[in-house]
Design a protein around this motif. Sequence first.
Motif: not given
Length: 220
Positions: A69-75, A93-98, A103-118
């Motif tokens: 399973n290669d679904t992008p994962v943010l920790l 794992a593809d990224d992590y957040l402390v 929320i804005a940073e989380l949303a931006a990081r998730l967008e990057v991961l989804v863009r990379r996936k596709f």
Amino acid sequence: MLLIEDSRRIRTTVAKALSRLGHAVDEAADGEEGEEFATVNEYDVVVLDLMLPGQHGLMLLEKWRKAGNDTPVLLLTAMDGIEDRVRGLEMGADDYLVKPFAIAELAARLEVLVRRKFGRAESVVKIGPLEVNFVAKQVMRDGESIVLTAREFALFECLAKRPGQVLSREQIEAQLYSESDSPLSNAVDAAVYALRRKLSPNGAANLIHTRRGLGYVLEP
């Protein structure tokens, strides 16, 4: 999107915020529930807390990667969890957040991961006559802005990620609605109809096409 977080306060806050941005969010409160969701559903990205009751987040990550399973994962990690962060990245794992995080940073990081996936390296792309900013969630056609609701943009993004690929109503519904939603039987058809009209104003050529008995496809 799958959010696995044992803190009800954090889980609810994050899920509501991401839902307002147009994401369909399934919520899991522990590792077992998260594993069940991931087994029966396909997600664009997973937000995974490490300190989960019953089953540590790294155990879940290890299972997924060993199963292919290669679904992008943010920790999501604690401030002092440096070893866990390193292990998580080493395990796939593809990224992590402390914590605490914005929320804005989380949303931006998730967008990057989804863009990379596709396979989208840029946040602004051309799709036929459309110019799309996937970060700002803006769509323009021939220089004119098209105003979309969060749900309409989520539908457009679902199709735009897979141009030329026919998506069934069931596939689209899974992207637009979480497990807790109860959409009407014609919700996808109605949403596609509304989006199609906005993307093709004043008789302009349609970009979203119906494949009878199969579903819908975005073909510029």
